[in-house]
Write a protein that holds these residues in place. Sequence first.
Motif: not given
Length: 325
Positions: A128-153
Amino acid sequence: MASTHHRAGTGDVWLPLAPDLIEGLPEGLRYLHWDAGPDYPGDPADCVFYVVPYMKDAAVCLRPLPLMRRVEAVQTLTAGVDAVLPGLPSMPPGARLCNARGLHDASTAELALTLTLASLRGIPEFVRGQDAEEWRAGFQPALADKSVLIVGYGSIGSAIEDRLTPFECARVSRIARTARETVRGPVHPLSALSALVPSADVVILATPLTEETRGLVGRDVLARMKDGALLVNVARGPIVDTAALLAEVMSGRLRAALDVTDPEPLPAGHPLWHAPGVLITPHVGGPSSAFLPRAKRLLRDQLTLFAAGDPLRNVVATAGEDACA
């Protein structure tokens, strides 16, 4: 009961792919192309092996089944058979319903990882920022160090874990219909869902839609998810209570990445379209460039077994015996 051993040359095979696209089909059967068009390619009464058209209206795909009085096998090109199960009572006793286990593992697991990463890393907002030509930098969560639950194995759930392995997750937990041990660790039963959900940062749904899983992720399960957790659904829309999910995402407590919805297709004006923290793709887990080569291989292998009178793979139900194995 209908014979489970086919005699070569005694019936038609209805294929949603042009037969000349599939190399190595066994001789002795007549191959007809039907992809849910208005006209049948032959007399349904002569069909002994029916491959259900892929991603077509379920009512249209079920329409010829009551006329297929000699059909011995009905093969889907989907992992789930919920759209075809209503036709099981009209199939001759002994006819087998086979799913496409394995066909969509790579493509669906790839999308599950895509949705997870895109949602966590804020890709929709960057677009959305690209569409609006806006540089929307920020801090985001990573997948690293996350706990994942798969339902349906099943095979798709396992393929999802294959793709999670290099991402340095803190833990991957697994749930299936029945408990078992795998080389990666335990698979917990469905009854453990409420106990395992609170510790998961990401919950990925990859379970078939059955009476047991319909509405599985309702208000109570969603309420037990931790604040800020992400729900990823690449299974079927009705596994999640849409109203309960809406309440959670509108409050900003949970996020969701959905390849499937209830209702589906999601109608214009539905509040899910613009709910905060929700990423939606239009049920594209299976249809990718990975589909065709795997579909051809599956059909060639199944029809080779069928022509030889050998047991078919991936039989999930038998007409006159059960609703779904």
